[in-house]
Structures are given as structure tokens and as C-alpha cells.
Write an enzyme that holds these catalytic residues in place. Structure first.
Site, mmCIF file in Angstrom:
data_model
loop_
_atom_site.group_PDB
_atom_site.id
_atom_site.type_symbol
_atom_site.label_atom_id
_atom_site.label_comp_id
_atom_site.label_asym_id
_atom_site.label_seq_id
_atom_site.Cartn_x
_atom_site.Cartn_y
_atom_site.Cartn_z
ATOM 1 N N SER A 227 0.813 -1.211 0.000
ATOM 2 C CA SER A 227 0.000 0.000 0.000
ATOM 3 C C SER A 227 0.848 1.262 0.000
ATOM 4 O O SER A 227 0.678 2.138 -0.851
ATOM 5 C CB SER A 227 -0.925 0.003 1.221
ATOM 6 O OG SER A 227 -1.628 1.230 1.315
ATOM 7 N N SER B 193 9.199 -12.515 -4.408
ATOM 8 C CA SER B 193 8.070 -11.621 -4.147
ATOM 9 C C SER B 193 7.094 -11.558 -5.321
ATOM 10 O O SER B 193 7.488 -11.397 -6.473
ATOM 11 C CB SER B 193 8.585 -10.210 -3.851
ATOM 12 O OG SER B 193 7.501 -9.302 -3.745
ATOM 13 N N HIS C 25 6.887 4.667 9.616
ATOM 14 C CA HIS C 25 6.269 4.513 10.939
ATOM 15 C C HIS C 25 7.400 4.272 11.926
ATOM 16 O O HIS C 25 8.385 3.596 11.613
ATOM 17 C CB HIS C 25 5.286 3.347 10.923
ATOM 18 C CG HIS C 25 4.617 3.070 12.234
ATOM 19 N ND1 HIS C 25 4.197 4.064 13.096
ATOM 20 C CD2 HIS C 25 4.270 1.893 12.825
ATOM 21 C CE1 HIS C 25 3.621 3.523 14.157
ATOM 22 N NE2 HIS C 25 3.668 2.203 14.021
ATOM 23 N N GLY D 50 -1.698 4.436 1.292
ATOM 24 C CA GLY D 50 -0.903 4.629 0.094
ATOM 25 C C GLY D 50 -1.707 4.941 -1.149
ATOM 26 O O GLY D 50 -1.311 5.780 -1.963
ATOM 27 N N ASP E 79 0.055 7.212 17.171
ATOM 28 C CA ASP E 79 -0.502 6.392 16.098
ATOM 29 C C ASP E 79 -1.130 5.116 16.662
ATOM 30 O O ASP E 79 -2.273 4.768 16.318
ATOM 31 C CB ASP E 79 0.594 6.047 15.091
ATOM 32 C CG ASP E 79 0.066 5.285 13.888
ATOM 33 O OD1 ASP E 79 -0.548 5.929 13.013
ATOM 34 O OD2 ASP E 79 0.260 4.065 13.817
ATOM 35 N N GLU F 12 -5.255 4.226 16.800
ATOM 36 C CA GLU F 12 -5.795 2.997 16.210
ATOM 37 C C GLU F 12 -6.615 2.214 17.231
ATOM 38 O O GLU F 12 -7.713 1.731 16.922
ATOM 39 C CB GLU F 12 -4.652 2.124 15.693
ATOM 40 C CG GLU F 12 -3.926 2.687 14.482
ATOM 41 C CD GLU F 12 -2.644 1.943 14.166
ATOM 42 O OE1 GLU F 12 -2.049 2.223 13.114
ATOM 43 O OE2 GLU F 12 -2.221 1.078 14.973
ATOM 44 N N GLU G 141 -28.531 2.431 11.189
ATOM 45 C CA GLU G 141 -28.349 3.514 12.159
ATOM 46 C C GLU G 141 -26.981 3.497 12.829
ATOM 47 O O GLU G 141 -26.445 4.565 13.167
ATOM 48 C CB GLU G 141 -29.454 3.449 13.231
ATOM 49 C CG GLU G 141 -30.848 3.677 12.695
ATOM 50 C CD GLU G 141 -30.987 5.014 11.975
ATOM 51 O OE1 GLU G 141 -30.311 5.993 12.368
ATOM 52 O OE2 GLU G 141 -31.776 5.094 11.015
ATOM 53 N N GLU H 223 -24.577 4.760 8.517
ATOM 54 C CA GLU H 223 -24.586 6.219 8.546
ATOM 55 C C GLU H 223 -23.333 6.838 9.172
ATOM 56 O O GLU H 223 -23.206 8.062 9.232
ATOM 57 C CB GLU H 223 -25.844 6.727 9.249
ATOM 58 C CG GLU H 223 -27.104 6.426 8.441
ATOM 59 C CD GLU H 223 -28.336 7.142 8.954
ATOM 60 O OE1 GLU H 223 -28.177 8.120 9.721
ATOM 61 O OE2 GLU H 223 -29.445 6.733 8.594
#
Length: 335
Positions: free
Chosen positions: A27, A51, A108, A134, A191, A195, A227, A231
Site C-alpha cells: 500500500s 516476491s 512509521h 498509500g 498512532d 488505532e 443507524e 450512517e
């Protein structure tokens, strides 16, 4: 007031004259690599040989290298990998190839703040942390905009760490919106707290408790879902646009009055006490220790809780209702 750096505060040529390795292509990594490349930087993506992201990076026109080869090639490296695997990547693929004067960047502060990674004293260590995912960082850049970011300097061996880090922040698009000066400690702890107490843990628990309260009182689950979850987007969008005051101005007076008289009853002294306990566990490192142990053991509790939450009534009802709304791009996590 905190120091905020903008485009005119940055030497844009600095990062263009340095070779930069982006470690990871998820990301954050894909956005950093593409944005910096489009800004005129000399960019390569560092990935391990097997990878699955190699093909994606190459298809985007980016140079791809093995991480250890990339560390030998580059002047600047940015870690855009998950927190826990980062330590092994650093120890096995980065540290053996480091040379004096290189700049190690982090998106981070977790691994530096909690001592999981301890770079040698002869390299620069800094953080550039965009304040958003990202894909949004990339989208804003493509549209000619920017995303706010954070900068922190942990180690300035060369005396040029801030200049290089700020230039990198410009390259990925943060300087257009503003780069706020902070510390690794402050970024990491705030941070993690955000979270847990508000953005993920707090909000998820609040939504579930509201949904369950209505259903247990005999109301239809569908009505409770609308609800208590559906929303929230309306309210969050208003908060994002203008803070609490704009949200309260934009909703009905009945809703505004309910905000004032009910909010403190739901999130009262006990909730704030729990938040302080969460913050203390983040500050003393006990949360990080437990999370690292969980991850290194194969994440059994994470996997168990993830599966259980995906099967709860709130999620089942939501999936059925989202299928009735063509304007909602219903997304499901991979199995």
C-alpha cells in the site's frame, strides 16, 4: 505551535541527486515509489527474489532489485514493510550492506522507538510518514495535490538528515500539503493509541455495542445496521471536512442536542480510564512486546478473532444490505 514545512522550505534537487530504494511494494511502497519516480527521483524497488510484487513494480516501469543489492546501490532507503517482519529484513538484507552516510527512512516509528532496529551510528535515520493510506497518497499526487506528512530525525550522522528527508517528503507529495515536525516517540505512541482507542478498536466496539443494543431490544437487525454502521460515513465525512463544529452544524438540531446530552454518558470516565491504560501499555512497550510475540508465533489469536468477527450478525446483515445498494462498492477481505 509545531513546525510545518512546505514546498518553499525544501530543496527539491536534493532527492533528485540521490539514489533511493523503496523496500516493499504494498500500500505505502507502491505510492512512494511511483510518486518519487514521477518527481524525477532515481528510484528502485527492493524486494526478495520470490516476491509476487516484482511483476507489479516492473509493469509500472520501475527498476526492481534484491534488497541487499539495492542497499549497496542506493544513498537513501525507505522501509515500507509491515512492522514485525521489518526487523528480520533489516538484520538479514540491509545491515550487512550498509555504508557510512546512507539515510534510512521509515514510514512509521515502531521499530526504532521500541529498539527492534538499532542502526549503526554512522548512518542517518529519519521518518517521513504520510498521514493516510498509500492509494490515497498516490491519488492525491496524480491529481496535483498533496497529503500531509510527518518528519522526525532520530540520528543525524551527516548533518544533512533533515534536508534529505524533507526533500524525500516533497518527492512523494507531502510538502504540498505540509510536513509536520515530530519525534519517533510521539508518532509511534499517538498512532498506536489512535488505532486502538478511537479509529479501529474504539469505533468498532462502539458500532457493535449500538447494533447489539438495538437488536436485543427487539428492533430489526437491518434497521440497527443502517443507524449504527451505515450512517457513520455521513458523520465521518462531516468531521473530516470541518471538525466537530461543522458536523454539529450540519446535522439536525435533535441530533446535535443528542450529541451534547448523550455522548459523555456513553464515553464517560470509565472509557477514558481504559484509554489511559491503553496509552500506558503503549508507552511502556508492553503492547509492542505482546504484538511481536503474537506475530512471531504465527498470529493464532489474531486469526481466531478475525474469523469470529467476520461471522458475526452485524457483518452478515451488512453484506446482505450492501448488495441492495449499487452505489456501494462492497469489499470483502481475502480468505
Amino acid at each position: 505551535m509545531a513546525q510545518i514545512y512546505r514546498v518553499n522550505d525544501v530543496n527539491q534537487k536534493t532527492i533528485k541527486g540521490l539514489k533511493t530504494l523503496i523496500i516493499g511494494y504494498g500500500s505505502q511502497g507502491h505510492a512512494h515509489a511511483l510518486n518519487l519516480n514521477d518527481s524525477g527521483g532515481q528510484v528502485a524497488v527492493g524486494l526478495h527474489a520470490a516476491s509476487k510484487s516484482r511483476a507489479k513494480a516492473e509493469a509500472a516501469g520501475l527498476k526492481v532489485m534484491n534488497v541487499d543489492d539495492g542497499v549497496q546501490w542506493c544513498d537513501v532507503m525507505m522501509f515500507c514493510t509491515p512492522d514485525v517482519p521489518m526487523k528480520a529484513i533489516y538484520e538479514l538484507m540491509v545491515h550487512p550492506s550498509l555504508r557510512p552516510g546512507q539515510l534510512i527512512l521509515f514510514a512509521h516509528g515502531f521499530n526504532i522507538h521500541y529498539g527492534q532496529i538499532v542502526p549503526p551510528a554512522d548512518v542517518d535515520v529519519a521518518m517521513i510518514a504520510p498521514k493516510g493510506p498509500g492509494h490515497r497518497l498516490r491519488a492525491e499526487y496524480v491529481q496535483g495535490n498533496g497529503m500531509p506528512g510527518l518528519i522526525a530525525i532520530h540520528q543525524d550522522a551527516t548533518g544533512t538528515a533533515k534536508e534529505k528527508a524533507l526533500s524525500y517528503g516533497w518527492g512523494i507529495g507531502c510538502a504540498k500539503a505540509g510536513i509536520l515536525e515530530t519525534t519517533f516517540k510521539e508518532e509511534t505512541e499517538t498512532d498506536l493509541f489512535g488505532e486502538q482507542a478511537v479509529l479501529c478498536g474504539g469505533l468498532s466496539a462502539l458500532i457493535k455495542a449500538g447494533f447489539e443494543t438495538l437488536v436485543e431490544a427487539g428492533y430489526q437487525p437491518e434497521a440497527a445496521y443502517f443507524e449504527c454502521l451505515h450512517e457513520t460515513k455521513l458523520i465521518v465525512d462531516l468531521l473530516y471536512e470541518g471538525g466537530l463544529s461543522w458536523m454539529r452544524y450540519s446535522v439536525s438540531e435533535t441530533a446535535e442536542w443528542g450529541d451534547y446530552v448523550a455522548g459523555d454518558r456513553v464515553i464517560g470516565p470509565e472509557a477514558k480510564k481504559a484509554m489511559k491504560e491503553l496509552l500506558a501499555e503503549i508507552q511502556d512497550g508492553s503492547f509492542a512486546k505482546k504484538w511481536i510475540e503474537e506475530s512471531e508465533n504465527g498470529s493464532p489469536e489474531l486469526i481466531r478473532r478475525r474469523a469470529a468477527e467476520q461471522e458475526c450478525e452485524l457483518e452478515r446483515v451488512g453484506k446482505e444490505l450492501r448488495a441492495l445498494m449499487p452505489f456501494v462498492d462492497d469489499k470483502n477481505p481475502p480468505n
